[in-house]
Design an enzyme around this catalytic site. Structure first.
Site, mmCIF file in Angstrom:
data_model
loop_
_atom_site.group_PDB
_atom_site.id
_atom_site.type_symbol
_atom_site.label_atom_id
_atom_site.label_comp_id
_atom_site.label_asym_id
_atom_site.label_seq_id
_atom_site.Cartn_x
_atom_site.Cartn_y
_atom_site.Cartn_z
ATOM 1 C CB SER A 142 -9.693 9.887 1.111
ATOM 2 O OG SER A 142 -8.912 10.722 0.277
ATOM 3 C CE1 TYR A 155 -5.122 6.795 0.734
ATOM 4 C CE2 TYR A 155 -6.084 8.458 -0.712
ATOM 5 C CZ TYR A 155 -5.814 7.983 0.567
ATOM 6 O OH TYR A 155 -6.219 8.695 1.671
HETATM 7 N N1 LIG Z 1 -3.045 12.966 4.897
HETATM 8 C C1 LIG Z 1 -4.004 13.334 4.076
HETATM 9 O O1 LIG Z 1 -3.884 14.342 3.351
HETATM 10 C C2 LIG Z 1 -5.267 12.539 4.000
HETATM 11 C C3 LIG Z 1 -6.319 12.983 3.189
HETATM 12 C C4 LIG Z 1 -7.504 12.264 3.132
HETATM 13 C C5 LIG Z 1 -7.636 11.105 3.885
HETATM 14 N N2 LIG Z 1 -6.597 10.672 4.660
HETATM 15 C C6 LIG Z 1 -6.796 9.433 5.434
HETATM 16 O O2 LIG Z 1 -6.690 9.756 6.813
HETATM 17 C C7 LIG Z 1 -6.305 8.583 7.534
HETATM 18 C C8 LIG Z 1 -5.212 8.932 8.517
HETATM 19 O O3 LIG Z 1 -4.064 9.346 7.798
HETATM 20 P P1 LIG Z 1 -3.056 10.459 8.326
HETATM 21 O O4 LIG Z 1 -2.901 11.420 7.229
HETATM 22 O O5 LIG Z 1 -3.446 10.914 9.655
HETATM 23 O O6 LIG Z 1 -1.698 9.566 8.367
HETATM 24 P P2 LIG Z 1 -0.617 9.339 9.522
HETATM 25 O O7 LIG Z 1 0.422 8.458 8.898
HETATM 26 O O8 LIG Z 1 -0.201 10.637 10.093
HETATM 27 O O9 LIG Z 1 -1.396 8.498 10.624
HETATM 28 C C9 LIG Z 1 -1.774 7.174 10.356
HETATM 29 C C10 LIG Z 1 -1.399 6.266 11.526
HETATM 30 O O10 LIG Z 1 -1.796 4.925 11.159
HETATM 31 C C11 LIG Z 1 -0.800 4.038 11.613
HETATM 32 N N3 LIG Z 1 -0.819 2.830 10.775
HETATM 33 C C12 LIG Z 1 -0.499 2.737 9.464
HETATM 34 N N4 LIG Z 1 -0.577 1.464 9.071
HETATM 35 C C13 LIG Z 1 -0.955 0.736 10.144
HETATM 36 C C14 LIG Z 1 -1.188 -0.646 10.361
HETATM 37 N N5 LIG Z 1 -1.008 -1.543 9.386
HETATM 38 N N6 LIG Z 1 -1.595 -1.043 11.583
HETATM 39 C C15 LIG Z 1 -1.742 -0.150 12.612
HETATM 40 N N7 LIG Z 1 -1.507 1.176 12.454
HETATM 41 C C16 LIG Z 1 -1.126 1.605 11.237
HETATM 42 C C17 LIG Z 1 0.505 4.790 11.487
HETATM 43 O O11 LIG Z 1 1.502 4.264 12.372
HETATM 44 C C18 LIG Z 1 0.098 6.216 11.832
HETATM 45 O O12 LIG Z 1 0.340 6.513 13.208
HETATM 46 C C19 LIG Z 1 -5.935 7.533 6.487
HETATM 47 O O13 LIG Z 1 -7.015 6.632 6.331
HETATM 48 C C20 LIG Z 1 -5.746 8.366 5.222
HETATM 49 O O14 LIG Z 1 -5.988 7.629 4.058
HETATM 50 C C21 LIG Z 1 -5.427 11.358 4.751
#
Ligand SMILES: NC(=O)c1ccc[n+]([C@@H]2O[C@H](COP(=O)([O-])OP(=O)(O)OC[C@H]3O[C@@H](n4cnc5c(N)ncnc54)[C@H](O)[C@@H]3O)[C@@H](O)[C@H]2O)c1
Length: 277
Positions: A142, A155
């Site tokens: 991230s 985080y």
């Molecule tokens: N959303 C943002 O702006 C952003 C920015 C930078 C990095 N990220 C990173 O991107 C990655 C994906 O996030 P996203 O934004 O797509 O979120 P999201 O919630 O849309 O997708 C994440 C998925 O992970 C699953 N999940 C969560 N906890 C879990 C667990 N304990 N076991 C199994 N599955 C689990 C959820 O059910 C979900 O489907 C994460 O690592 C997040 O930190 C997100």
């Protein structure tokens, strides 16, 4: 078809960035195992991608679930070439000062269990299969892996830990298995969940005015959607374009670190000189 005959396993592949990675990998010819805690999201993905994907419902915090995910992937597709550790949660930038002591302790455990332990357990489960295929691990970091202000202390600490984890695994697994990361910025279309320990279940990521915020904050002056981030994973997963890379984390965030002490819009000088296009 950069990923023809390749097999990947994507944690958190049911939503947001993970789902976009699955979609891109399938488009590039791969078959993909989706490991997510939401059965409903898995069912939707299986409906959308058919026999190109297989879904495994489970929790990345559990050793057995990680082992089962790898076993089911190999049973469905015969091997594993790329493990993508991606499932994560956010703390919605809750400050330390505003967090009660007992909440801080349990939220720390929850956040590190999913964002860091989940990656480590997934890597351990995938390693024997990746060793056989000379495969690759890719982890979602991230902007919060490099800069403050992209989350609260929990985080930000987990994502900095992910960078250390990537480097140590790259060190330990070379030359057999390569380990790299992608550090996205804010992701349009994400459903990123908060912590239960901080009672953040009701907060929705989609309520954040991401487009407006990113327009103001980023040198590239806009938000990026999950699909725009997914190509970086296809780059690291293919077997041609990335061979010198291990232990690398790609800053892929709209240029967050590129503003420095300059004017908020250095590009205005280009427009003044060459005219608007
Ligand atoms: N959303 C943002 O702006 C952003 C920015 C930078 C990095 N990220 C990173 O991107 C990655 C994906 O996030 P996203 O934004 O797509 O979120 P999201 O919630 O849309 O997708 C994440 C998925 O992970 C699953 N999940 C969560 N906890 C879990 C667990 N304990 N076991 C199994 N599955 C689990 C959820 O059910 C979900 O489907 C994460 O690592 C997040 O930190 C997100």
């Amino acid at each position: 078809m950069q990923l023809k005959d390749q097999v990947a396993l994507v944690t958190g592949g049911g939503s947001g960035l993970g789902l976009a990675i699955v979609e891109r990998f399938v488009e590039e010819g791969a078959r993909v195992a989706i490991f997510d805690r939401s059965q409903e999201r898995i069912d939707d993905a299986v409906k959308a991608f058919g026999d190109k994907v297989v879904g495994i419902a489970g929790d990345v915090r559990k050793v057995d679930d990680n082992n089962r995910a790898v076993a089911e992937c190999v049973s469905a597709f015969g091997k594993l070439d790329t493990f993508v550790g991606n499932a994560g949660i956010w703390d919605y930038s809750k400050t330390m000062v505003s967090t009660e002591d007992d909440e801080l302790s349990s939220a720390f455990d929850e956040m590190f269990a999913i964002n860091v332990k989940g990656y480590v357990l997934g890597a351990k489960a995938a390693l024997p299969e990746l060793y056989k295929t000379k495969g690759h691990m890719i982890f979602t970091a991230s902007n919060a892996a490099f800069y403050p202000g992209g989350g609260g202390v929990l985080y930000t600490a987990t994502k900095h830990a992910v960078v250390g984890m990537i480097k140590q695994m790259a060190h330990e697994f070379a030359p057999h298995v390569r380990v790299n990361g992608v550090a996205p910025g804010g992701i349009g279309g994400s459903n990123l969940a908060g912590t239960s320990a901080l009672s953040q279940e009701g907060i929705k990521f989609s309520d954040i005015p991401l487009d407006d915020l990113m327009k103001q904050m980023l040198p590239l002056e806009r938000a990026f959607n999950a699909r725009e981030y997914a190509g970086a994973y296809a780059f690291f997963a293919n077997r041609r374009d990335n061979t010198p890379g291990t232990g690398a984390v790609l800053n892929f965030d709209g240029g967050i670190g590129m503003r420095g002490f300059g004017s908020p819009n250095m590009g205005a000088e280009l427009v003044a000189k060459f005219g608007a296009i």
